[in-house]
Design an enzyme around this catalytic site. Structure first.
Site, short mmCIF file in Angstrom:
data_model
loop_
_atom_site.label_atom_id
_atom_site.label_comp_id
_atom_site.label_asym_id
_atom_site.label_seq_id
_atom_site.Cartn_x
_atom_site.Cartn_y
_atom_site.Cartn_z
N ARG A 188 -12.74 -8.15 12.29
CA ARG A 188 -12.40 -7.73 13.51
C ARG A 188 -10.96 -7.07 13.80
O ARG A 188 -11.03 -5.98 13.84
CB ARG A 188 -12.39 -8.99 14.38
CG ARG A 188 -13.72 -9.40 15.20
CD ARG A 188 -13.94 -10.76 15.17
NE ARG A 188 -13.73 -11.61 13.86
CZ ARG A 188 -14.85 -11.80 13.27
NH1 ARG A 188 -16.10 -11.75 13.75
NH2 ARG A 188 -14.97 -12.22 11.81
N THR A 189 -10.17 -7.66 12.81
CA THR A 189 -8.64 -7.23 13.10
C THR A 189 -8.58 -5.87 12.41
O THR A 189 -7.91 -4.96 12.98
CB THR A 189 -7.66 -8.32 12.45
OG1 THR A 189 -8.00 -9.38 12.96
CG2 THR A 189 -6.23 -7.92 12.90
N LYS A 240 -2.89 -4.62 -10.23
CA LYS A 240 -2.31 -4.37 -11.45
C LYS A 240 -0.99 -5.07 -11.80
O LYS A 240 0.04 -4.90 -12.44
CB LYS A 240 -2.27 -2.82 -11.74
CG LYS A 240 -3.44 -2.07 -11.62
CD LYS A 240 -2.96 -0.58 -11.47
CE LYS A 240 -4.12 0.26 -11.30
NZ LYS A 240 -3.53 1.85 -10.81
N ARG A 249 -1.73 -7.93 6.76
CA ARG A 249 -2.25 -9.22 6.86
C ARG A 249 -1.98 -9.86 5.57
O ARG A 249 -2.25 -9.07 4.55
CB ARG A 249 -3.73 -9.40 7.40
CG ARG A 249 -4.29 -10.62 6.92
CD ARG A 249 -5.71 -10.89 7.38
NE ARG A 249 -5.77 -11.00 8.78
CZ ARG A 249 -6.98 -11.30 9.59
NH1 ARG A 249 -8.05 -11.48 8.83
NH2 ARG A 249 -6.98 -11.30 10.89
N HIS A 306 -0.72 -15.26 14.40
CA HIS A 306 -1.76 -13.92 14.38
C HIS A 306 -1.58 -13.45 15.86
O HIS A 306 -2.55 -13.55 16.90
CB HIS A 306 -3.21 -14.49 14.34
CG HIS A 306 -4.21 -13.36 14.19
ND1 HIS A 306 -3.96 -12.09 14.46
CD2 HIS A 306 -5.45 -13.59 13.72
CE1 HIS A 306 -4.96 -11.39 13.97
NE2 HIS A 306 -6.08 -12.46 13.55
N1 CP Z 1 -10.12 -13.06 14.35
C1 CP Z 1 -9.83 -12.66 13.46
O1 CP Z 1 -8.75 -12.41 12.90
O2 CP Z 1 -10.98 -11.99 12.85
P1 CP Z 1 -11.06 -11.54 11.45
O3 CP Z 1 -10.59 -12.28 10.38
O4 CP Z 1 -12.20 -10.70 11.12
O5 CP Z 1 -9.96 -10.20 11.52
#
Ligand code: CP
Length: 308
Positions: free
Chosen positions: A58-59, A86, A108, A136
């Site tokens: 999603r993100t 590497k 992330r 998040h």
């Molecule tokens: N909600 C969320 O962070 O989903 P993803 O891990 O798929 O990005």
């Protein structure tokens, strides 16, 4: 009002006015995604790098779509196909990306604080797309937007967050955001999944799901991180599901118009039963839709494209 900050690192540091600005801006972008030609020239000439050291559907996808709908050039880097395999460090990777002069880097990473470290080192805007169990923020913003648009307000709502609160960056960011916006937040999970002193964040903590969801306006179920089964913080997925799943029986304790949220990915039949996930109270896919708009808003506000 302008967003007077270079980076989006967490909800903890955002003011109520800043959150309203982001949500209002996101609402104005919803319409772009409904057009036949889903593109506006707002960020033409800007470059967005998505740097993902952890898996994401999603993100990562919604940041890419957000950038493309605003006409930014969007580049995706995942750990498995980067020079990290590497042995290149995060700092070296970031310095090399900086040398190519992008405008925004979305990161992330499993290490809490890594976006903050990059924000201090690089001139580019940094957006935290999830750092360890810390925050998040863009997930919480899309959750707040979804609640506000469905309920017309956030203040005064009774919101229950159920699951592994200790290891959830989604829970932490939402607790900061929801309490800041005037909601009353309850959390519930096995005692091993509730951080000691969680009440200091302004929430009420329970070890039974029924107590937490009684008369709730919103229930947010968290993904049980199945990889943690090995850590013995819960006996088995079957036992977890027995005591902490949202299902047809216990949803009756919530308000009649309760809305059900989940950040995804879901473990159907573990933290949420499929009939609830797909049922009339679920707004789980609305969260995903709003994720694109929130990320468009952040790209727009951080690049200063709203300044004349
Ligand atoms: N909600 C969320 O962070 O989903 P993803 O891990 O798929 O990005």
């Amino acid at each position: 009002m302008k967003l007077n900050r270079k980076d989006i690192l967490g909800i903890q540091e955002l003011s109520v006015d800043e959150i309203h600005l982001i949500l209002d801006t996101a609402e104005s972008f919803i319409e772009v995604s409904t057009r036949e030609i889903k593109k506006v020239p707002t960020l033409r000439g800007k470059t967005l790098v998505n740097l993902f050291y952890e898996a994401s559907t999603r993100t990562r996808t919604s940041f890419e779509i957000a950038g493309k709908r605003l006409s930014a050039d969007t580049i995706n880097i995942s750990a498995s196909t980067s020079s990290m395999v590497k042995g290149e460090t995060l700092i070296d990777t970031a310095k090399n990306l900086e040398a190519m002069n992008p405008d925004i880097i979305v990161i992330r990473h499993s290490a809490a604080g890594s976006p903050h470290m990059l924000a201090g080192l690089l001139k580019q805007s940094i957006i935290n797309a999830g750092d360890g169990a810390h925050e998040h923020p863009t997930q919480a913003l899309l959750d707040l937007m979804t609640i506000r648009s469905k309920k017309g307000r956030i203040a005064g709502l009774e919101i229950a967050i159920i699951g592994d609160i200790s290891h959830s960056r989604v829970a932490r960011s939402n607790i900061y955001g929801m309490t800041k916006m005037g909601a009353r937040v309850r959390v519930a999970g096995p005692a091993t999944m509730l951080p000691r002193g969680i009440e200091k964040l302004g929430v009420t903590a329970y070890t039974h799901i029924d107590e937490a969801i009684r008369d709730a306006d919103i229930i947010m179920m968290l993904r049980i991180q199945t990889e943690r089964e090995k850590l013995n913080i819960f006996p088995s997925l079957r036992e977890y599901a027995k005591y902490f799943s949202l299902n047809r029986r216990n949803i009756e304790l919530a308000r009649e118009d309760v809305l059900i949220m989940h950040p995804g990915p879901m473990n159907r039949g573990v933290e949420i039963s499929p009939d609830i996930a797909d049922g009339p109270h679920s707004i789980i896919l609305d969260q995903v839709t709003n994720g694109v708009a929130v990320r468009m808003a952040l790209l727009y506000l951080l690049t200063g494209s709203n300044e004349s």
